[in-house]
Design an enzyme around this catalytic site. Structure first.
Site, short mmCIF file in Angstrom:
data_model
loop_
_atom_site.label_atom_id
_atom_site.label_comp_id
_atom_site.label_asym_id
_atom_site.label_seq_id
_atom_site.Cartn_x
_atom_site.Cartn_y
_atom_site.Cartn_z
N LYS A 1 0.85 -1.19 0.00
CA LYS A 1 0.00 0.00 0.00
C LYS A 1 0.88 1.24 0.00
O LYS A 1 1.88 1.31 0.73
CB LYS A 1 -0.90 -0.03 1.23
CG LYS A 1 -1.90 1.11 1.33
CD LYS A 1 -2.79 0.90 2.56
CE LYS A 1 -3.83 1.97 2.71
NZ LYS A 1 -4.73 1.71 3.87
N SER B 1 -9.25 1.74 2.92
CA SER B 1 -8.43 2.48 1.98
C SER B 1 -7.35 1.64 1.30
O SER B 1 -6.62 2.14 0.45
CB SER B 1 -7.76 3.64 2.71
OG SER B 1 -6.93 3.15 3.77
N SER C 1 -9.86 -0.77 6.90
CA SER C 1 -9.24 -0.56 5.59
C SER C 1 -8.54 -1.77 5.01
O SER C 1 -8.16 -1.75 3.84
CB SER C 1 -8.26 0.62 5.65
OG SER C 1 -8.96 1.83 5.83
#
Length: 469
Positions: free
Chosen positions: A79, A154, A178
């Site tokens: 990420k 996210s 997330s």
């Protein structure tokens, strides 16, 4: 093209047996990136040269002395709020257009030490909150099952990349869901470990008392293998737990006999009634655990809204504190969604924050008492299939409570595992949670359900994307 996708455990076995080389595996993944990335937007930065170099190095090392871990030679993604030495780390924000870290985050270094192949940096929401946003330097990621649909966030790019087979595993971060949200909507497995189990050093903060780092992969076993490499004390993270790291694969294959599963019916039946497909998945899980010899009981807790209210307020204020200086200096560089949240944070008072912390302590005590008699809790991962990407409410956590925030608030480990498909052919998921640092039991329970069902046999149909590209 989905038939050539391997789980980490499958690829590791082939590599160890000399039937697959890391170079071949990496080229397979790069070919999928070329075919599907134009529609998925899973990557912010594709590190193609780094991936090939890592793969060649891994191949040479394995030929010389065998794999040093099950992750040796496995293509993964990170990420894009996780620092990577010499590689752009953007946090999906115009504030970080030139941010080239001079050191790896601890979690990135741990996977590198295990011998992984870094494919690149994966799409997120701006500073891990507030998406999907269409006014950032990079577009939001799309769901591989239907590119008109949301991935959740996210850790959106990680969810999409794993589901589409662009990488075999990846790292996400989880402040209110997330990791587990994208796992649920993208039909993969996502594990949020216990608070403090995996170091956050070198990872851009969201809310310091709620932030977690964890693995996302196709199977529970794959997440266990990744967690084995990630867990451990790190003095660079003040919240890092200093305790022995067990074998997280030890319980895999032991089934669920003798486990006690607590079902949170109120949450999915009353507090936020779930779609029929999600309810069916929960019912199948209950029946499955009973058939495997587990005892299933009902657990009663405060309304899900109570956990969400405290978690949302704490998260908002701590995010505001983390990015106050950026907001004061260059507010125009934020996307509208995240800028609005930072403005909201500025309106909160210290007294409000303290009251939220007090309520948090009460809810942690309540959850601990409820867990005293059970091994895992069972609830929904997400209330429905993935919605259209252009129909996600701006204030999604205020619109209705989610099923994930409670376990950030309490710091307990939680995992989302696929439990079926909805009427639109999109994945749905159950969520399991366990006592702090009981990841081995949590993974055992998740693996037992996964092995007793057939949801891991179905991948997204990517042929349409390949033709469109």
């Amino acid at each position: 093209m989905s038939t050539d996708i391997l789980a980490i455990s499958e690829a590791a076995a082939l590599i160890e047996a000399g039937k697959l080389s890391p170079v071949e595996l990496t080229e397979m993944c790069l070919a999928r990136v070329k075919a599907f990335e134009p529609e998925l937007h899973a990557f912010v930065t594709l590190t193609e040269d780094r991936a090939r170099a890592d793969a060649k190095k891994a191949e040479s090392e394995i030929k010389a002395s065998g794999p040093r871990s099950p992750l040796h030679g496995i293509p993964i993604g990170l990420k894009d709020i996780i620092d990577t030495k010499g590689i752009l780390t953007t946090c999906q924000s115009a504030h970080n257009l030139g941010n080239i870290p001079d050191a790896d985050a601890t979690c990135a270094a741990a996977l590198d030490a295990a011998g992984t192949v870094l494919m690149g940096k994966l799409t997120t929401h701006e500073f891990a909150d507030g998406g999907p946003s269409f006014d950032l330097p990079w577009p939001p990621s799309r769901n591989p099952w239907d590119t008109t649909r949301f991935t959740a966030g996210s850790s959106s790019g990680t969810g999409a990349a794993v589901a589409a087979g662009l990488v075999l595993g990846g790292l996400g971060t989880d402040t209110g869901g997330s990791i587990r949200g994208p796992a649920a909507l993208c039909g993969i497995v996502g594990l949020k470990p216990t608070y403090g189990l995996v170091s956050r050093s070198g990872v851009a903060p969201a809310a310091y008392s709620l932030d977690h780092i964890g693995p996302m992969a196709w199977t529970t076993e794959d997440c266990a293998l990744m967690l084995q490499a990630l867990a451990g004390h790190d003095p660079a993270d003040p919240a890092s737990a200093n305790r022995p790291v067990p074998d997280y694969t030890a319980g895999l294959g032991k089934g669920a006999k003798g486990l006690k599963v607590g079902v949170l019916r109120r949450w999915h039946e009353t507090d936020r009634p779930v779609a029929d497909a999600v309810k069916a998945g929960i019912d199948v899980a209950i029946a499955t655990y009973e058939s495997l010899g587990a005892e299933v009981v009902e657990i009663k807790l405060s309304a899900m809204q109570e956990y969400n209210a405290a978690g949302f307020f704490i998260s908002t204020v701590e995010r505001g504190a983390a990015y106050e200086r950026m907001m004061l200096k260059n507010p125009e560089k934020f996307g509208q969604r995240y800028r609005d949240r930072l403005v909201f944070a500025a309106l909160c008072t210290g007294m409000d924050y303290v009251q939220a912390l007090r309520r948090r302590r009460e809810l942690i005590a309540e959850m601990a008492a409820a867990m005293a008699g059970v091994d895992v809790l069972l609830t929904a991962g997400n209330p429905d299939e993935a919605p259209p990407i252009d129909q996600v409410p701006r204030w999604d956590n205020l619109d209705k409570p989610n099923f994930t925030m409670a376990f950030n608030l309490t710091g307990m480990p939680a995992i989302c595992v696929p439990s079926g498909f909805g009427p639109n052919g999109l994945p749905v998921s159950i969520q399991l949670a366990a006592r702090p640092f009981a990841e081995a039991v949590l993974l055992q329970a998740a693996h037992a359900f996964e092995q007793a069902t057939s949801w891991r046999d179905r991948r997204p149909d990517m042929l349409g994307l390949a033709k469109a590209a």
